[in-house]
Each structure stands twice: as C-alpha cells, then as structure tokens.
Design an enzyme around this catalytic site. Sequence first.
Site, short mmCIF file in Angstrom:
data_model
loop_
_atom_site.label_atom_id
_atom_site.label_comp_id
_atom_site.label_asym_id
_atom_site.label_seq_id
_atom_site.Cartn_x
_atom_site.Cartn_y
_atom_site.Cartn_z
N SER A 147 12.63 21.22 -17.87
CA SER A 147 12.03 22.46 -17.70
C SER A 147 11.77 23.36 -19.25
CB SER A 147 13.26 23.59 -16.86
OG SER A 147 12.67 24.63 -16.95
N TYR A 161 21.60 26.27 -15.93
CA TYR A 161 20.52 25.81 -15.48
C TYR A 161 19.69 25.20 -16.53
CZ TYR A 161 15.79 24.75 -13.88
OH TYR A 161 14.49 24.18 -13.79
#
Length: 252
Positions: A147, A161
């Site tokens: 990501s 995250y």
Amino acid sequence: MTRDDVPVLLVTGGSRGIGAAICRSAAAQGWAVAVNYTSNRPAADAVVAAIEADGGMAIAVEGDVGTQAGIDGIFAAVDNAFGRLDGLVNNAGIVDVPVRIDEITAERLERMLRINVSGSILCASAAIRRMSVRHGGKGGVIVNISSMAAVLGSAGQYIDYAASKGAIDTFTVGLAREVVADGIRVNAVRPGVIDTDIHASGGLPDRARDLGPTIPMQRPGTAQEVADAVLYLLSPSSSYVTGAILNVSGGR
Ligand code: NAP
C-alpha cells in the site's frame, strides 16, 4: 481438473475488490484461478461464475490467511483441485477503524499483523514449497499487495496498517533475493486510494471519494487499474523484474 499446459494462480482475498479484479483478469489471460475468501462465499462464487461464463477455469477456496490451519486448508484445496501451483498473489488484507497511537490495543495490533504480515509470509512459504525448483517445482511468481500507506505512514488514521504494509515492502525485497535461484520472481504493488469495500470495513465508507480531490490525478483508482499492474508482474513481460515495488496511486 486442470490441463498440464494451464498455469494455476492462487489469489488470497479474491472474492471482492482488488482481489476479484485480479482473479478475473488472470483468468482472461489464461490462468486457472483459486479464488480465496474467508467469509463471503457468495462473492467468491460470483467471481468463479463470471470466470466460467467467459470460458475460464476457477474454484472458490475458503480459508483464513490469519491462521496456519486456514493456510494449510487453502493450499490443500489448491493441491486437490489442480495438482500444481505457478503463482500466488498475496492480496488478502484488512484495515481497522481510525485511531491514534494512544488508542491502539494489543488485540487490534495482533490481528492486523497476523492477517496482513504473517498471512502473506506464511502463504509465500507454502507457495514456494510447491513452486521452487529446489523442491521439484517448475518455478513461479509471487506478487504481494502492499500500500502507499507503507510510504506515507497513515498518520492519524491507522499507522499500524501502514507499518504492516512497510513489512510487506521489506519482505518483498528480501524474498525476491532469497528465491531468485529457486526460479521464482517476487514483486509488489502499492495501491493508492482504490474504490473498494475496504474503506467501509474501516468505518469510512466515503474515504475513496473524499480523498479523490487530494490525489494528483484527482480521483481514486479502480480495482481493475491495480489488477492490470499485478497481471504485468505475473506475466513473462516482466521476466527480468524481481524485488520491485510498483506504485499504482495516481501520483499520490
Ligand atoms: P476488500 O474490498 O476489503 O476485500 C478484502 C478481501 O480479502 C475479501 O476478498 C476478503 O474476503 C479477503 N479477506 C479479508 N481477510 C481475510 C483473511 N483473513 N483470509 C482470507 N481472506 C481475507 O479489500 P481491497 O480494498 O480489495 O484490498 C485488497 C488488498 O489491497 C489489501 O491487502 C489492502 O490492504 C490492499 N490495499 C487496498 C487499498 C484500497 O484503497 N482499497 C489501498 C492500498 C492497499 P471475504 O469476501 O470473504 O470477506
């Protein structure tokens, strides 16, 4: 179930979002696809049905990548159905509701790292045991879904995250070098803000639309745009690419 000349791809979290787009594109490009899901069987079945309607080959495979038993079950199902494995996309991943560091709990962190990091590493291990020329396999290819959070850090939203995706970046580089002599290429894609259900699962259903104007391209990306990058890394067109991390983020 498969013919000897059809390569087999396992996509974790293939039932929805980015994973579903990867499954459909991979099938269109000649892969037999194992569509993994953890709870949404109808979504996985719909992906399989769409692939079969287009003349492709696919199965739905239940299993939680956050447990060793789940991973063992997923790979056993692929072994049983196809008897071979040629590619893995480590796509299954989760976010959580936005919190600051002061509010992060051990339970939240353990779940995040178990699914996003341990799940990807243990799935890669299982895939490499099947694909490596050292283990009698024919070689293969792995694509990890990271990501842009790994680079941007997700301050004020979910730095846990972001850290889990930072681990995926580092894992990609190390694994690529470790298994190059096993006949396996390993790369990653870093999606930016992509319009999928994941934002709703983190309590922010409008996140992709809200962030659109802040992205240099002025819009969120689509799951298909990420899938297109993944398919390049799965294909022989990227035969000299390993250890690479490709941003698919509209310039973010
Ligand atoms: P999504 O729409 O929420 O879909 C998640 C998929 O993962 C579903 O197929 C889900 O299965 C599966 N899954 C969740 N937990 C699992 C587990 N423990 N074991 C096996 N499968 C599991 O997510 P997405 O947006 O497509 O994201 C896919 C990947 O891209 C993730 O790694 C995510 O971190 C990354 N990413 C997404 C974005 C974005 O903006 N969307 C940006 C950067 C990176 P069920 O259908 O059974 O629930």
